[in-house]
Design a protein around this motif. Structure first.
Motif, PDB file in Angstrom:
ATOM      1  N   THR A   2       0.808  -1.210   0.000  1.00 17.53           N
ATOM      2  CA  THR A   2       0.000   0.000   0.000  1.00 17.53           C
ATOM      3  C   THR A   2       0.846   1.267   0.000  1.00 17.53           C
ATOM      4  O   THR A   2       0.335   2.328  -0.322  1.00 17.53           O
ATOM      5  N   HIS A   3       2.160   1.181   0.375  1.00 16.43           N
ATOM      6  CA  HIS A   3       2.945   2.405   0.380  1.00 16.43           C
ATOM      7  C   HIS A   3       3.427   2.776  -1.016  1.00 16.43           C
ATOM      8  O   HIS A   3       3.991   3.851  -1.217  1.00 16.43           O
ATOM      9  N   GLN A   4       3.195   1.909  -1.991  1.00 16.58           N
ATOM     10  CA  GLN A   4       3.576   2.227  -3.359  1.00 16.58           C
ATOM     11  C   GLN A   4       2.495   3.087  -4.002  1.00 16.58           C
ATOM     12  O   GLN A   4       1.310   2.923  -3.747  1.00 16.58           O
ATOM     13  N   PRO A   5       2.895   4.010  -4.884  1.00 19.37           N
ATOM     14  CA  PRO A   5       1.908   4.884  -5.528  1.00 19.37           C
ATOM     15  C   PRO A   5       1.138   4.156  -6.626  1.00 19.37           C
ATOM     16  O   PRO A   5       1.469   3.032  -7.005  1.00 19.37           O
ATOM     17  N   ILE A   6       0.128   4.811  -7.135  1.00 20.42           N
ATOM     18  CA  ILE A   6      -0.648   4.332  -8.279  1.00 20.42           C
ATOM     19  C   ILE A   6      -0.067   4.962  -9.540  1.00 20.42           C
ATOM     20  O   ILE A   6       0.293   6.147  -9.538  1.00 20.42           O
ATOM     21  N   VAL A   7       0.030   4.196 -10.612  1.00 20.07           N
ATOM     22  CA  VAL A   7       0.457   4.760 -11.888  1.00 20.07           C
ATOM     23  C   VAL A   7      -0.777   5.067 -12.724  1.00 20.07           C
ATOM     24  O   VAL A   7      -1.675   4.235 -12.855  1.00 20.07           O
ATOM     25  N   LEU A   8      -0.830   6.275 -13.255  1.00 18.12           N
ATOM     26  CA  LEU A   8      -1.907   6.704 -14.136  1.00 18.12           C
ATOM     27  C   LEU A   8      -1.344   6.840 -15.542  1.00 18.12           C
ATOM     28  O   LEU A   8      -0.412   7.624 -15.772  1.00 18.12           O
ATOM     29  N   THR A   9      -1.871   6.066 -16.488  1.00 12.79           N
ATOM     30  CA  THR A   9      -1.367   6.149 -17.850  1.00 12.79           C
ATOM     31  C   THR A   9      -1.914   7.389 -18.552  1.00 12.79           C
ATOM     32  O   THR A   9      -2.934   7.944 -18.153  1.00 12.79           O
ATOM     33  N   SER A  10      -1.235   7.771 -19.615  1.00 17.91           N
ATOM     34  CA  SER A  10      -1.592   9.015 -20.303  1.00 17.91           C
ATOM     35  C   SER A  10      -2.914   8.919 -21.043  1.00 17.91           C
ATOM     36  O   SER A  10      -3.642   9.909 -21.148  1.00 17.91           O
ATOM     37  N   GLY A  11      -3.248   7.723 -21.571  1.00 21.20           N
ATOM     38  CA  GLY A  11      -4.416   7.639 -22.429  1.00 21.20           C
ATOM     39  C   GLY A  11      -4.210   8.477 -23.686  1.00 21.20           C
ATOM     40  O   GLY A  11      -3.083   8.852 -24.039  1.00 21.20           O
ATOM     41  N   GLU A  12      -5.302   8.788 -24.376  1.00 21.76           N
ATOM     42  CA  GLU A  12      -5.221   9.614 -25.582  1.00 21.76           C
ATOM     43  C   GLU A  12      -4.927  11.057 -25.198  1.00 21.76           C
ATOM     44  O   GLU A  12      -5.768  11.732 -24.597  1.00 21.76           O
ATOM     45  N   PRO A  13      -3.732  11.570 -25.534  1.00 19.44           N
ATOM     46  CA  PRO A  13      -3.380  12.921 -25.078  1.00 19.44           C
ATOM     47  C   PRO A  13      -4.238  14.024 -25.682  1.00 19.44           C
ATOM     48  O   PRO A  13      -4.416  15.073 -25.051  1.00 19.44           O
ATOM     49  N   ALA A  14      -4.793  13.798 -26.875  1.00 22.43           N
ATOM     50  CA  ALA A  14      -5.616  14.832 -27.494  1.00 22.43           C
ATOM     51  C   ALA A  14      -7.015  14.909 -26.893  1.00 22.43           C
ATOM     52  O   ALA A  14      -7.759  15.850 -27.168  1.00 22.43           O
ATOM     53  N   GLY A  15      -7.369  13.931 -26.072  1.00 28.90           N
ATOM     54  CA  GLY A  15      -8.678  13.918 -25.441  1.00 28.90           C
ATOM     55  C   GLY A  15      -8.700  14.680 -24.139  1.00 28.90           C
ATOM     56  O   GLY A  15      -7.885  15.585 -23.893  1.00 28.90           O
ATOM     57  N   ILE A  16      -9.609  14.278 -23.254  1.00 25.13           N
ATOM     58  CA  ILE A  16      -9.769  15.009 -21.994  1.00 25.13           C
ATOM     59  C   ILE A  16      -8.828  14.537 -20.899  1.00 25.13           C
ATOM     60  O   ILE A  16      -8.871  15.070 -19.781  1.00 25.13           O
ATOM     61  N   ALA A  17      -7.951  13.575 -21.193  1.00 29.46           N
ATOM     62  CA  ALA A  17      -7.063  13.056 -20.152  1.00 29.46           C
ATOM     63  C   ALA A  17      -6.273  14.150 -19.432  1.00 29.46           C
ATOM     64  O   ALA A  17      -6.209  14.155 -18.198  1.00 29.46           O
ATOM     65  N   PRO A  18      -5.642  15.102 -20.141  1.00 28.50           N
ATOM     66  CA  PRO A  18      -4.942  16.157 -19.404  1.00 28.50           C
ATOM     67  C   PRO A  18      -5.860  16.992 -18.518  1.00 28.50           C
ATOM     68  O   PRO A  18      -5.453  17.429 -17.423  1.00 28.50           O
ATOM     69  N   ASP A  19      -7.097  17.210 -18.963  1.00 26.60           N
ATOM     70  CA  ASP A  19      -8.032  18.018 -18.183  1.00 26.60           C
ATOM     71  C   ASP A  19      -8.453  17.310 -16.901  1.00 26.60           C
ATOM     72  O   ASP A  19      -8.415  17.893 -15.801  1.00 26.60           O
ATOM     73  N   ILE A  20      -8.858  16.052 -17.027  1.00 25.47           N
ATOM     74  CA  ILE A  20      -9.359  15.347 -15.846  1.00 25.47           C
ATOM     75  C   ILE A  20      -8.219  14.914 -14.929  1.00 25.47           C
ATOM     76  O   ILE A  20      -8.410  14.793 -13.714  1.00 25.47           O
ATOM     77  N   THR A  21      -7.018  14.698 -15.484  1.00 30.92           N
ATOM     78  CA  THR A  21      -5.873  14.376 -14.631  1.00 30.92           C
ATOM     79  C   THR A  21      -5.552  15.540 -13.709  1.00 30.92           C
ATOM     80  O   THR A  21      -5.319  15.364 -12.507  1.00 30.92           O
ATOM     81  N   ALA A  22      -5.540  16.738 -14.264  1.00 32.67           N
ATOM     82  CA  ALA A  22      -5.268  17.930 -13.447  1.00 32.67           C
ATOM     83  C   ALA A  22      -6.323  18.095 -12.359  1.00 32.67           C
ATOM     84  O   ALA A  22      -6.004  18.365 -11.189  1.00 32.67           O
TER      85      ALA A  22
END
Length: 331
Positions: A2-22
């Protein structure tokens, strides 16, 4: 671990991934238990979110030291920076590579779970991607490492966990492809996951019927008597707690949901309609039957609103939170 972090993949960069990640980082930055880092292009994510504090890290273990102050990013540069809302074929190989690397991290124990941002499959096909989607590709990657994968899709919303036994096939094909073996196999995977990742010692599994009124003893269809009921009897004989087949129109109200821990539905919309009705913006897709934890938002890339910062991040926040809870329970 549990002390290890979660990895979040980039997904499609042109989509909403940057918006919802922030937005997800803003919502979770005060919760150390939900610490995650992005596997993607730090410069591109920063360009899409100029006010977002972004910090490059060199390894996953650095994420926890950065998370409260900035979005940790394990920088993997894109070959080209896409315009928000417009697919760019040059980014496809990096999208696939992020999934590959995330799986490697899960196997070497440097992350506690994988959360995947949405992908646009038509873009990935240009880079040779030949899978139906995330889940079967993740199963393929597991099997290349010698781990047998029986992938099962579970949708989670509020107090409902719903599993479609048949998924992306025409409704006319469901009676042909629905088998007792598939019902039993998915029930077994679900029960094991509910115990291991959700802490339910004796999971209660419910099952819908295929036909109206669950076939009404054969007068409205024969699949219940021929396929579903024999499978449930065999599961009960093996010690599983099962109920059904239930008429689908009475299986999802609050009193009914209180009687089971997960429900297996015979086709896609039987499971997805109640999930999306209960929590349209906050549903989570959980991949069971893999040798690592994987969750994802229950929506697509939403290219039409990418870059407008109007995308609802609730599903990604829920996916990250649930992944952290599952990892803690399994530790």
């Amino acid at each position: 671990m549990t002390h290890q972090p979660i990895v979040l993949t980039s997904g499609e960069p042109a989509g909403i991934a940057p918006d919802i990640t922030a937005a997800a980082w803003q919502a979770l930055k005060g919760r150390a238990a939900s610490c995650f880092f992005l596997l993607g292009d730090a410069d591109y994510w920063q360009s899409r979110n100029p006010s977002l504090p972004v910090r490059r890290i060199q390894s996953p273990r650095e994420a926890k030291d950065v998370f409260a102050e900035a979005l940790p990013v394990l920088h993997r540069p894109l070959d080209a920076a896409p315009v928000a809302g417009k697919l760019h074929p040059a980014t496809a190989k990096q999208v696939i590579s992020a999934i590959d690397e995330a799986v490697s991290m899960a196997f070497d124990g440097t992350v506690s779970a994988i959360v995947t941002n949405p992908i646009q499959k038509e873009a990935l096909y240009t880079a040779g991607f030949r899978h139906q989607g995330h889940t079967d590709y993740l199963a393929h990657l597991a099997e290349t490492r010698g781990h047998k994968a029986q992938e099962v899709m579970m949708l989670v919303a509020a107090d409902l966990r719903a599993i479609p036994v048949t998924v992306h096939i025409p409704l006319s094909e469901v009676p042909k492809q629905l088998t007792g073996a598939s019902i039993m196999a998915q029930a077994s995977v679900a029960a094991e996951a509910l115990t291991r990742h959700f802490g339910i010692a004796q999971p209660r599994l419910a099952f819908t019927g295929l036909n109206p009124h669950a076939g009404e003893n054969g007068t409205m269809g024969t699949e219940e008597n021929a396929i579903i009921i024999p499978a449930l009897k065999e599961l009960a004989a093996q010690g599983y707690s099962v109920q059904g087949p239930l008429p689908a129109d009475t299986a999802f109200h609050p009193e009914a949901r209180a009687q089971y821990d997960a429900i297996l539905c015979m086709y896609h919309d039987q499971a997805l309609i109640p999930v999306k009705t209960l929590d349209f913006h906050g549903g989570v897709n959980v991949s069971l039957g893999l040798p690592f934890i994987r969750t994802s938002p229950d929506h697509g890339t939403a290219l039409s609103i990418a870059g407008t910062h109007t995308a609802n991040p609730k599903s990604l926040i829920a996916a990250l939170t649930l992944a952290a809870q599952m990892a803690k329970t399994a530790s």
